[in-house]
Design a protein around this motif. Structure first.
Motif, PDB file in Angstrom:
ATOM      1  N   LEU A  63       4.492   3.037   3.802  1.00 39.17           N
ATOM      2  CA  LEU A  63       5.551   4.057   3.795  1.00 39.17           C
ATOM      3  C   LEU A  63       5.404   5.052   2.649  1.00 39.17           C
ATOM      4  N   GLY A  64       4.492   4.779   1.723  1.00 33.20           N
ATOM      5  CA  GLY A  64       4.224   5.744   0.662  1.00 33.20           C
ATOM      6  C   GLY A  64       4.939   5.477  -0.649  1.00 33.20           C
ATOM      7  N   TYR A  65       5.548   4.293  -0.803  1.00 34.07           N
ATOM      8  CA  TYR A  65       6.187   3.965  -2.078  1.00 34.07           C
ATOM      9  C   TYR A  65       5.121   3.700  -3.138  1.00 34.07           C
ATOM     10  N   GLU A  66       5.414   4.101  -4.376  1.00 34.78           N
ATOM     11  CA  GLU A  66       4.484   3.830  -5.472  1.00 34.78           C
ATOM     12  C   GLU A  66       4.492   2.334  -5.790  1.00 34.78           C
ATOM     13  N   ASP A  67       3.406   1.872  -6.368  1.00 33.97           N
ATOM     14  CA  ASP A  67       3.282   0.472  -6.803  1.00 33.97           C
ATOM     15  C   ASP A  67       3.416  -0.518  -5.652  1.00 33.97           C
ATOM     16  N   CYS A  68       3.041  -0.106  -4.444  1.00 34.65           N
ATOM     17  CA  CYS A  68       3.067  -1.024  -3.308  1.00 34.65           C
ATOM     18  C   CYS A  68       1.619  -1.397  -2.980  1.00 34.65           C
ATOM     19  N   ASP A  69       1.222  -2.578  -3.402  1.00 37.83           N
ATOM     20  CA  ASP A  69      -0.182  -2.999  -3.318  1.00 37.83           C
ATOM     21  C   ASP A  69      -0.366  -4.007  -2.184  1.00 37.83           C
ATOM     22  N   PHE A  70      -1.135  -3.607  -1.171  1.00 35.84           N
ATOM     23  CA  PHE A  70      -1.363  -4.480  -0.020  1.00 35.84           C
ATOM     24  C   PHE A  70      -2.678  -5.266  -0.125  1.00 35.84           C
ATOM     25  N   SER A  71      -3.312  -5.252  -1.304  1.00 35.34           N
ATOM     26  CA  SER A  71      -4.600  -5.955  -1.434  1.00 35.34           C
ATOM     27  C   SER A  71      -4.473  -7.463  -1.216  1.00 35.34           C
ATOM     28  N   PRO A  72      -3.352  -8.132  -1.580  1.00 36.13           N
ATOM     29  CA  PRO A  72      -3.236  -9.560  -1.253  1.00 36.13           C
ATOM     30  C   PRO A  72      -3.237  -9.815   0.256  1.00 36.13           C
ATOM     31  N   VAL A  73      -2.618  -8.905   1.027  1.00 37.58           N
ATOM     32  CA  VAL A  73      -2.622  -9.030   2.490  1.00 37.58           C
ATOM     33  C   VAL A  73      -4.038  -8.813   3.024  1.00 37.58           C
ATOM     34  N   LYS A  74      -4.727  -7.848   2.430  1.00 38.82           N
ATOM     35  CA  LYS A  74      -6.108  -7.571   2.832  1.00 38.82           C
ATOM     36  C   LYS A  74      -6.983  -8.804   2.611  1.00 38.82           C
ATOM     37  N   SER A  75      -6.774  -9.478   1.484  1.00 38.83           N
ATOM     38  CA  SER A  75      -7.543 -10.698   1.174  1.00 38.83           C
ATOM     39  C   SER A  75      -7.235 -11.809   2.172  1.00 38.83           C
TER      40      SER A  75
END
Length: 244
Positions: A63-75
């Motif tokens: 959605l474009g919020y700052e500090d929203c890191d999806f790298s754990p989901v990617k892992s």
């Protein structure tokens, strides 16, 4: 809740509402929350033994919020060998900076689903799985009764004519409390919501109302859920019981 129990609930929903057919390519909508990550585990587990073979992908609408890191989901998706796509959007900026929405939930949901469904089609999927659980279904029914004056909740399976896409809700028989237990037991990499109105919505009101009713009248949530299943709600598919 253990994985085996989650898979049992998921198979019950998939069988009773004919959610999956041979050759389907299903996209799991991943918000990063506990519900969508539990759904990912459920369909990944089901895929290993379900008689109808299907493909699985995962997609997140950022959605474009700052500090929203999806790298754990990617892992996690890499670990499960599930292709993962992130769709970048400016939805948060449009809602809160351009339009300055005081009640953004309805418009946000519409824009988010539009972006998700478009991405799913471009990925070549014919179905998209939403992570609505039993509590969501009961809360939606209450919201419809209170604010719309009708007995309604979203369907386990819906065909979107315009998109030529089928929406399925495979964890509809799972209680939210069990989702929380599953998240804790399996250390799901939850991405915290950055939405400024999170926890201050009509849905939160319905959630607290159901909790209060169930405390005062134990079992009322399950009885409301049973009423929904038996309520002949318009648009709901026929339920197939006693599947072998």
């Amino acid at each position: 809740m253990k994985l085996q129990q989650l898979l049992s609930y998921t198979r019950k929903a998939v069988d009773e509402y004919s959610m999956i057919q041979e050759g389907d390519h299903i996209a799991v909508g991943i918000s990063g929350g506990k519900d969508s990550l539990t759904l990912l585990y459920a369909l990944h587990g089901l895929k290993r033994f379900y008689p109808q073979k299907f493909e699985l992908s995962a997609v997140t609408v950022d959605l474009g919020y700052e500090d929203c890191d999806f790298s754990p989901v990617k892992s996690l998706c890499r670990e499960l060998d599930v292709p993962y796509h992130i769709v970048k959007t400016d939805i948060s900026r449009i809602l809160f900076e351009e339009r300055k929405e005081s009640n953004p939930c309805s418009l946000c949901a519409k824009m988010r689903k539009g972006a998700l469904n478009q991405a799913v089609k471009e990925m070549g999927c014919n179905k998209v799985a939403y992570a609505h659980h039993k509590d969501d279904i009961v809360e939606t029914m209450l919201l419809s009764l209170i604010f719309e004056g009708r007995f309604y909740s979203f369907s386990p399976k819906t065909y979107l004519d315009r998109m030529e896409l089928t929406v399925i809700r495979p964890i509809m028989f799972v209680d939210e409390a069990d989702v929380i237990g599953f998240k804790n037991k399996y250390n799901l990499p939850v991405v915290k919501s950055r939405c400024p109105v999170d926890g201050y919505t009509k849905r939160q009101y319905a959630k607290e109302l159901v909790k209060q009713l169930n405390t005062e009248h134990p079992g009322v949530k399950q009885r409301m859920f049973t009423a929904i299943l038996n309520g002949n709600i318009s648009g709901w598919p026929e339920r197939i019981l006693h599947v072998r």
